[in-house]
Scaffold this motif. Structure first.
Motif, PDB file in Angstrom:
ATOM      1  N   ILE A   1      -6.518  15.752  -1.118  1.00 39.70           N
ATOM      2  CA  ILE A   1      -5.944  14.027  -1.786  1.00 39.70           C
ATOM      3  C   ILE A   1      -4.587  14.976  -2.369  1.00 39.70           C
ATOM      4  CG2 ILE A   1      -5.684  12.437  -2.741  1.00 39.70           C
ATOM      5  CD1 ILE A   1      -7.263  11.885  -0.541  1.00 39.70           C
ATOM      6  N   PHE A   2      -3.994  14.680  -2.742  1.00 43.57           N
ATOM      7  CA  PHE A   2      -2.751  15.148  -3.250  1.00 43.57           C
ATOM      8  C   PHE A   2      -1.990  14.268  -4.096  1.00 43.57           C
ATOM      9  CE2 PHE A   2      -2.728  18.193   0.194  1.00 43.57           C
ATOM     10  CZ  PHE A   2      -2.690  19.730  -0.210  1.00 43.57           C
ATOM     11  N   PRO A   3      -0.998  14.775  -5.914  1.00 44.71           N
ATOM     12  CA  PRO A   3      -0.272  13.714  -6.333  1.00 44.71           C
ATOM     13  C   PRO A   3      -0.125  12.453  -5.366  1.00 44.71           C
ATOM     14  CG  PRO A   3      -0.332  15.150  -6.982  1.00 44.71           C
ATOM     15  CD  PRO A   3      -0.950  15.210  -5.306  1.00 44.71           C
ATOM     16  N   ASN A   4       1.560  12.737  -4.324  1.00 45.53           N
ATOM     17  CA  ASN A   4       1.958  11.797  -3.476  1.00 45.53           C
ATOM     18  C   ASN A   4       0.550  10.121  -2.730  1.00 45.53           C
ATOM     19  OD1 ASN A   4       1.134  13.652  -1.594  1.00 45.53           O
ATOM     20  ND2 ASN A   4       3.022  13.178  -0.410  1.00 45.53           N
ATOM     21  N   ASP A   5      -0.169  10.943  -2.817  1.00 45.06           N
ATOM     22  CA  ASP A   5      -1.209  10.367  -2.170  1.00 45.06           C
ATOM     23  C   ASP A   5      -1.867   8.863  -2.860  1.00 45.06           C
ATOM     24  OD1 ASP A   5      -1.284  11.495   0.264  1.00 45.06           O
ATOM     25  OD2 ASP A   5      -2.845  12.987  -0.410  1.00 45.06           O
ATOM     26  N   LEU A   6      -1.395   8.785  -4.251  1.00 41.61           N
ATOM     27  CA  LEU A   6      -1.602   7.991  -5.484  1.00 41.61           C
ATOM     28  C   LEU A   6      -1.609   6.995  -5.949  1.00 41.61           C
ATOM     29  CD1 LEU A   6      -3.222  11.251  -7.575  1.00 41.61           C
ATOM     30  CD2 LEU A   6      -4.887  10.210  -5.340  1.00 41.61           C
ATOM     31  N   ASN A   7      -1.790   5.975  -5.932  1.00 42.72           N
ATOM     32  CA  ASN A   7      -1.106   4.676  -6.763  1.00 42.72           C
ATOM     33  C   ASN A   7      -1.151   4.830  -8.273  1.00 42.72           C
ATOM     34  OD1 ASN A   7      -3.823   4.461  -7.283  1.00 42.72           O
ATOM     35  ND2 ASN A   7      -4.808   2.616  -5.953  1.00 42.72           N
ATOM     36  N   ASN A   8      -0.868   3.957  -8.875  1.00 39.10           N
ATOM     37  CA  ASN A   8      -0.497   3.871  -9.893  1.00 39.10           C
ATOM     38  C   ASN A   8      -1.346   3.801 -10.786  1.00 39.10           C
ATOM     39  OD1 ASN A   8      -1.190   0.995  -9.207  1.00 39.10           O
ATOM     40  ND2 ASN A   8       0.126   0.475 -11.248  1.00 39.10           N
ATOM     41  N   HIS A   9      -2.991   3.818  -9.770  1.00 45.12           N
ATOM     42  CA  HIS A   9      -4.122   3.792 -10.932  1.00 45.12           C
ATOM     43  C   HIS A   9      -4.980   4.958 -11.078  1.00 45.12           C
ATOM     44  CE1 HIS A   9      -4.263   0.093 -11.611  1.00 45.12           C
ATOM     45  NE2 HIS A   9      -3.800  -0.477 -10.437  1.00 45.12           N
ATOM     46  N   HIS A  10      -3.792   6.151  -9.845  1.00 50.55           N
ATOM     47  CA  HIS A  10      -4.384   7.411  -9.699  1.00 50.55           C
ATOM     48  C   HIS A  10      -5.689   7.646  -8.697  1.00 50.55           C
ATOM     49  CE1 HIS A  10      -0.813   9.021 -12.876  1.00 50.55           C
ATOM     50  NE2 HIS A  10      -2.104   7.601 -13.880  1.00 50.55           N
ATOM     51  N   THR A  11      -5.912   6.832  -8.006  1.00 55.62           N
ATOM     52  CA  THR A  11      -6.395   7.086  -6.629  1.00 55.62           C
ATOM     53  C   THR A  11      -5.834   6.608  -6.119  1.00 55.62           C
ATOM     54  OG1 THR A  11      -6.274   4.268  -6.980  1.00 55.62           O
ATOM     55  CG2 THR A  11      -8.340   5.597  -8.800  1.00 55.62           C
ATOM     56  N   LEU A  12      -6.726   6.977  -4.926  1.00 62.60           N
ATOM     57  CA  LEU A  12      -5.771   6.954  -3.122  1.00 62.60           C
ATOM     58  C   LEU A  12      -5.467   5.954  -2.570  1.00 62.60           C
ATOM     59  CD1 LEU A  12      -5.663   9.021  -0.343  1.00 62.60           C
ATOM     60  CD2 LEU A  12      -7.528   8.663   0.358  1.00 62.60           C
ATOM     61  N   PHE A  13      -4.291   5.686  -2.884  1.00 61.52           N
ATOM     62  CA  PHE A  13      -3.630   3.563  -1.611  1.00 61.52           C
ATOM     63  C   PHE A  13      -4.757   3.908  -0.720  1.00 61.52           C
ATOM     64  CE2 PHE A  13       0.820   5.815  -2.929  1.00 61.52           C
ATOM     65  CZ  PHE A  13       1.179   4.302  -3.862  1.00 61.52           C
ATOM     66  N   GLY A  14      -5.076   2.202  -1.216  1.00 57.88           N
ATOM     67  CA  GLY A  14      -6.049   2.143  -0.002  1.00 57.88           C
ATOM     68  C   GLY A  14      -4.976   1.895   1.467  1.00 57.88           C
ATOM     69  N   GLY A  15      -3.516   1.480   1.490  1.00 59.93           N
ATOM     70  CA  GLY A  15      -3.159   1.503   2.532  1.00 59.93           C
ATOM     71  C   GLY A  15      -3.834   2.787   3.354  1.00 59.93           C
ATOM     72  N   LYS A  16      -3.353   3.622   2.622  1.00 58.60           N
ATOM     73  CA  LYS A  16      -3.950   4.996   3.032  1.00 58.60           C
ATOM     74  C   LYS A  16      -5.065   5.357   4.312  1.00 58.60           C
ATOM     75  CE  LYS A  16      -2.739  10.480   2.920  1.00 58.60           C
ATOM     76  NZ  LYS A  16      -2.887  10.336   4.705  1.00 58.60           N
ATOM     77  N   ILE A  17      -6.042   4.975   3.529  1.00 59.99           N
ATOM     78  CA  ILE A  17      -6.921   4.913   3.398  1.00 59.99           C
ATOM     79  C   ILE A  17      -7.840   4.030   5.095  1.00 59.99           C
ATOM     80  CG2 ILE A  17      -9.706   3.927   3.292  1.00 59.99           C
ATOM     81  CD1 ILE A  17      -9.254   4.984   0.270  1.00 59.99           C
ATOM     82  N   VAL A  18      -6.681   2.895   4.925  1.00 66.36           N
ATOM     83  CA  VAL A  18      -7.345   2.045   6.068  1.00 66.36           C
ATOM     84  C   VAL A  18      -6.170   2.897   7.566  1.00 66.36           C
ATOM     85  CG1 VAL A  18      -6.142  -0.572   7.272  1.00 66.36           C
ATOM     86  CG2 VAL A  18      -7.317   0.027   4.910  1.00 66.36           C
ATOM     87  N   ALA A  19      -5.077   3.015   7.146  1.00 63.60           N
ATOM     88  CA  ALA A  19      -4.247   3.995   8.560  1.00 63.60           C
ATOM     89  C   ALA A  19      -5.087   5.313   8.811  1.00 63.60           C
ATOM     90  CB  ALA A  19      -2.650   3.816   7.869  1.00 63.60           C
ATOM     91  N   ASP A  20      -5.820   5.659   8.088  1.00 62.89           N
ATOM     92  CA  ASP A  20      -6.187   7.045   7.912  1.00 62.89           C
ATOM     93  C   ASP A  20      -7.521   6.210   8.802  1.00 62.89           C
ATOM     94  OD1 ASP A  20      -4.963   8.224   7.940  1.00 62.89           O
ATOM     95  OD2 ASP A  20      -5.717   9.186   5.714  1.00 62.89           O
ATOM     96  N   MET A  21      -8.159   4.857   9.014  1.00 66.32           N
ATOM     97  CA  MET A  21      -9.380   4.441   9.133  1.00 66.32           C
ATOM     98  C   MET A  21      -9.086   4.254  11.269  1.00 66.32           C
ATOM     99  SD  MET A  21     -11.376   2.243   6.440  1.00 66.32           S
ATOM    100  CE  MET A  21     -12.781   3.132   5.842  1.00 66.32           C
ATOM    101  N   ASP A  22      -8.016   3.554  10.960  1.00 65.80           N
ATOM    102  CA  ASP A  22      -7.389   3.071  12.522  1.00 65.80           C
ATOM    103  C   ASP A  22      -6.644   4.274  13.243  1.00 65.80           C
ATOM    104  OD1 ASP A  22      -6.479   1.136  14.881  1.00 65.80           O
ATOM    105  OD2 ASP A  22      -4.231   1.377  13.714  1.00 65.80           O
ATOM    106  N   MET A  23      -6.529   5.679  13.159  1.00 68.72           N
ATOM    107  CA  MET A  23      -6.332   7.010  13.638  1.00 68.72           C
ATOM    108  C   MET A  23      -7.469   7.287  14.373  1.00 68.72           C
ATOM    109  SD  MET A  23      -3.438   8.162  14.403  1.00 68.72           S
ATOM    110  CE  MET A  23      -2.276   7.387  13.527  1.00 68.72           C
ATOM    111  N   ILE A  24      -8.617   7.828  13.016  1.00 62.77           N
ATOM    112  CA  ILE A  24     -10.052   8.623  13.120  1.00 62.77           C
ATOM    113  C   ILE A  24     -10.810   6.801  14.611  1.00 62.77           C
ATOM    114  CG2 ILE A  24     -11.134   7.813  11.703  1.00 62.77           C
ATOM    115  CD1 ILE A  24     -11.728  10.541  11.699  1.00 62.77           C
ATOM    116  N   ALA A  25     -10.906   6.100  14.294  1.00 68.49           N
ATOM    117  CA  ALA A  25     -10.941   5.157  15.116  1.00 68.49           C
ATOM    118  C   ALA A  25     -10.966   5.005  16.855  1.00 68.49           C
ATOM    119  CB  ALA A  25     -11.211   3.873  14.674  1.00 68.49           C
TER     120      ALA A  25
END
Length: 172
Positions: A19-43
């Protein structure tokens, strides 16, 4: 096991990334949309490995974000087919966050995604999936229950689309 029956393990795919800084939202956690996109790709990889056909996403069940993912973590996505229909496959995806310093692992998110195998632009029959481990069997039972409930959700979505279509027609 015949060719028409394939174990869940054949479709298992794992992907890990830092996880890199540009992957984070303003709460300093990973963007949910990135998680969903990666879930779709691996599925999609699991669906294709199972069917050996091009596949498209038919639906994504709600994503359960269980634990936040931070810059101190690396993240692993694991997916595999847990249930099949005639041309559809339900893929379970779990997201595991691991703190790089402490080594503590936690489930960060889960979801069930439905894919359809295609030949040309038409749905094509897929092999049946066989659950072998306790985890696979449990997830298969949950996927079956969700599939049975999904019919109601689809009808509700069609009703919403009908209502929205009336609004679209009246605005033209």
């Amino acid at each position: 096991m015949t060719v028409e029956q394939i174990p869940c393990s054949v479709s298992r795919v794992v992907k890990s990334q830092h996880i890199f800084p540009n992957d984070l939202n303003n709460h300093h956690t990973l963007f949910g949309g990135k998680i969903v996109a990666d879930m779709d790709m691996i599925a999609s990889l699991s669906a294709t490995k199972h069917s050996r056909k091009p596949c498209v996403t038919a639906s994504i069940d709600h994503v359960d974000f269980i634990e936040p993912v931070t810059e101190e973590d690396f993240i692993s996505y694991e997916s595999f087919v847990v249930l099949t229909g005639k041309s559809s496959m339900i893929i379970f995806v779990k997201v595991i966050a691991e703190n790089l310093i402490t080594g503590v692992k936690r489930i960060a998110a889960t979801s069930f995604l439905t894919f359809v195998a295609l030949e040309g632009r038409k749905p094509v029959t897929v092999p049946k999936v066989v659950a072998q481990t306790e985890e696979e069997k449990s997830l298969q039972a949950i996927a079956l229950e969700r599939k049975n409930n999904k019919r109601t959700q689809i009808e509700q979505s069609k009703s919403v689309a009908k209502i929205l279509s009336k609004t679209l027609r009246s605005s033209n």
